[in-house]
Design a protein around this motif. Structure first.
Motif, PDB file in Angstrom:
ATOM      1  N   ARG A 102       0.606  -2.004 -12.780  1.00 12.08           N
ATOM      2  CA  ARG A 102      -0.600  -2.802 -12.963  1.00 12.08           C
ATOM      3  C   ARG A 102      -0.937  -2.975 -14.440  1.00 12.08           C
ATOM      4  N   ASN A 129       4.607   2.141  -5.233  1.00 11.60           N
ATOM      5  CA  ASN A 129       4.082   2.360  -6.574  1.00 11.60           C
ATOM      6  C   ASN A 129       3.986   0.997  -7.265  1.00 11.60           C
ATOM      7  N   CYS A 130       2.788   0.481  -7.442  1.00  8.82           N
ATOM      8  CA  CYS A 130       2.587  -0.846  -8.026  1.00  8.82           C
ATOM      9  C   CYS A 130       2.258  -0.719  -9.507  1.00  8.82           C
ATOM     10  N   ARG A 167      -5.373  -4.056  -1.766  1.00 10.39           N
ATOM     11  CA  ARG A 167      -5.686  -3.056  -2.793  1.00 10.39           C
ATOM     12  C   ARG A 167      -4.423  -2.239  -3.064  1.00 10.39           C
ATOM     13  N   ASP A 185      -7.383  -3.501  -9.439  1.00  7.38           N
ATOM     14  CA  ASP A 185      -6.372  -2.933  -8.542  1.00  7.38           C
ATOM     15  C   ASP A 185      -6.263  -3.727  -7.253  1.00  7.38           C
ATOM     16  N   LYS A 204       0.076   2.054 -15.643  1.00  8.36           N
ATOM     17  CA  LYS A 204      -0.571   0.818 -16.084  1.00  8.36           C
ATOM     18  C   LYS A 204      -0.064   0.468 -17.480  1.00  8.36           C
ATOM     19  N   THR A 241      -2.081   0.583  -5.506  1.00 13.23           N
ATOM     20  CA  THR A 241      -2.188   1.795  -6.310  1.00 13.23           C
ATOM     21  C   THR A 241      -0.845   2.049  -6.976  1.00 13.23           C
ATOM     22  N   GLY A 242      -0.859   2.915  -7.944  1.00 12.72           N
ATOM     23  CA  GLY A 242       0.371   3.259  -8.638  1.00 12.72           C
ATOM     24  C   GLY A 242       0.103   4.227  -9.774  1.00 12.72           C
ATOM     25  N   ARG A 243       1.153   4.818 -10.286  1.00 13.20           N
ATOM     26  CA  ARG A 243       1.007   5.852 -11.313  1.00 13.20           C
ATOM     27  C   ARG A 243       0.929   5.279 -12.720  1.00 13.20           C
ATOM     28  N   ARG A 287       0.825  -1.219   0.000  1.00 12.52           N
ATOM     29  CA  ARG A 287       0.000   0.000   0.000  1.00 12.52           C
ATOM     30  C   ARG A 287       0.855   1.264   0.000  1.00 12.52           C
TER      31      ARG A 287
END
Length: 295
Positions: free
Chosen positions: A188, A185-186, A210, A196, A216, A212-214, A182
Motif C-alpha cells: 500500500r 499481503n497487500c 479493505r 487501506d 507501505k 491489509t499488509g505488512r 483479504r
C-alpha cells in the motif's frame, strides 16, 4: 502592449512577485510598469499593500475588456515571428517521482532534439508543488479532473492493474476475485488520501475491499520494486507495469475488474498557471507531451 501584458499577468498571478518570477524580472521593474500604466490611464488598476494585491473595480472592468485584444495582438505577433524564432529558455516542470522517471525522462531526448534551445528542469516530487509560488511552468499530475485556478488539459487516461510476481503467487496462491485480497499481503501507499480501502468495478456496481499488509511505500517506484521482489500484491497504473507484465516479471490478477486506490476517473493531466500568458516553450512542451503520451 508590454505594460498591458504585465498588468494581465499580475492579475492572473495574484501578485507582482509572481509575475516577476514568470518573466524573470525584478519585482520593482514590474511595479514601475504598472504605475506608469495607471498614470497613463488615470485609473488605479490594483489595490496594493505589503501583503496583498487585489484588482480594483475599475481595473477589473478595464482588464476584462482589453484581455481579448491583447491576446489577439500576441497571437498575431507570434504568427508573424514564429516561422523564424525557435522557442528557447529554461522550462521548469514537475511530476511525481514515478511518472517523471517512467514517462517523462524517456521522451526528453526526442524533445531536446526537436527543440535544442529549450533547457528542461524536471522537478520530481510526490507533493503537489505550488506552481506560482515556486516559479514552475507546468505540472503533470495523476488525478481526477483537476479543480481550482490552474488551467488543465488531459494527457492520457490511466487504468490500474492488480499485480503480483510469479514467485509470490507460487508461494501464497492466486486471487480469483478482489474479495480474496483479504487473505493476501497487500502493498500500500504511505501517502495522505490513500487509505487501506481499494475500490473495484466490473459490470456490476462498484464495491470496496479493505486490504491489509505488512508494508507501505511513499512512492510508486518503490511499490513496483516490492511487487517484483515478491513482497505482495500491488495495485499500480498501466504505464508503470506494462513492461513488467509483457516480460512476465509480474502477473495481472482479476483482469475482469477495474481497480483504483483513489478514483476510477484518474488520468494524467498537464496543468499550468495562466492561459493568457503561455510562453512558447511551455506551449510546445504541452503539445509534445500530448503527442508523445496520448497514443
Amino acid at each position: 502592449m508590454r505594460d498591458l501584458e504585465l498588468a494581465l499577468l499580475v492579475q492572473a498571478q495574484g501578485s507582482i512577485a509572481g509575475a516577476a518570477r514568470v518573466l524573470d524580472l525584478d519585482p520593482s521593474s514590474v511595479s514601475r510598469s504598472l504605475s506608469a500604466l495607471e498614470a497613463e490611464l488615470g485609473v488605479r488598476l490594483f489595490h496594493r499593500t505589503t501583503r496583498k494585491l487585489s484588482t480594483t473595480e475599475e481595473g477589473a472592468a478595464y482588464l476584462q475588456r482589453v484581455a481579448p485584444l491583447v491576446e489577439e495582438m500576441r497571437a498575431a505577433a507570434q504568427a508573424a515571428s514564429g516561422a523564424r524564432q525557435a522557442p528557447s529558455g529554461t522550462l521548469r516542470m514537475t511530476a511525481s517521482v514515478a511518472f517523471a522517471c517512467q514517462m517523462l525522462v524517456t521522451v526528453l531526448p526526442a524533445f531536446s532534439e526537436r527543440y535544442p534551445e529549450i533547457s528542461v528542469e524536471l522537478i520530481s516530487s510526490d507533493a503537489n508543488l505550488d506552481l506560482v509560488e515556486q516559479g514552475i511552468d507546468l505540472a503533470v499530475r495523476l488525478a481526477p479532473a483537476p479543480k481550482g485556478d490552474l488551467v488543465s488539459s488531459k494527457l492520457m487516461d490511466t487504468r490500474y492493474h492488480l499485480v503480483a510476481s510469479p514467485a509470490y503467487l507460487a508461494r501464497v496462491g492466486g486471487v480469483k476475485t478482489p474479495e480474496g485480497l483479504r487473505d493476501h499481503n497487500c502493498l500500500r501507499y504511505a501517502l495522505p488520501g490513500f487509505g487501506d480501502v481499494w475500490r473495484f468495478r466490473s459490470d456490476a456496481e462498484p464495491f470496496e475491499v479493505r486490504v491489509t499488509g505488512r508494508h507501505k511505500f511513499s512512492n510508486a517506484l518503490a511499490l513496483l520494486e516490492a511487487a517484483r521482489e515478491g513482497l505482495g500484491v500491488a495495485l499500480l497504473a498501466d504505464w508503470l507495469v506494462a513492461e513488467d507484465l509483457a516480460a512476465g516479471r509480474l502477473v495481472e490478477l482479476c483482469p475482469r475488474y477495474q481497480g483504483t486506490v483513489s478514483d476510477f476517473e484518474t488520468a494524467a493531466w498537464v496543468l499550468y498557471p495562466n492561459r493568457r500568458y503561455l510562453p512558447r516553450k511551455t506551449r510546445v512542451m504541452i503539445d509534445f507531451l500530448r503527442e508523445s503520451l496520448a497514443g
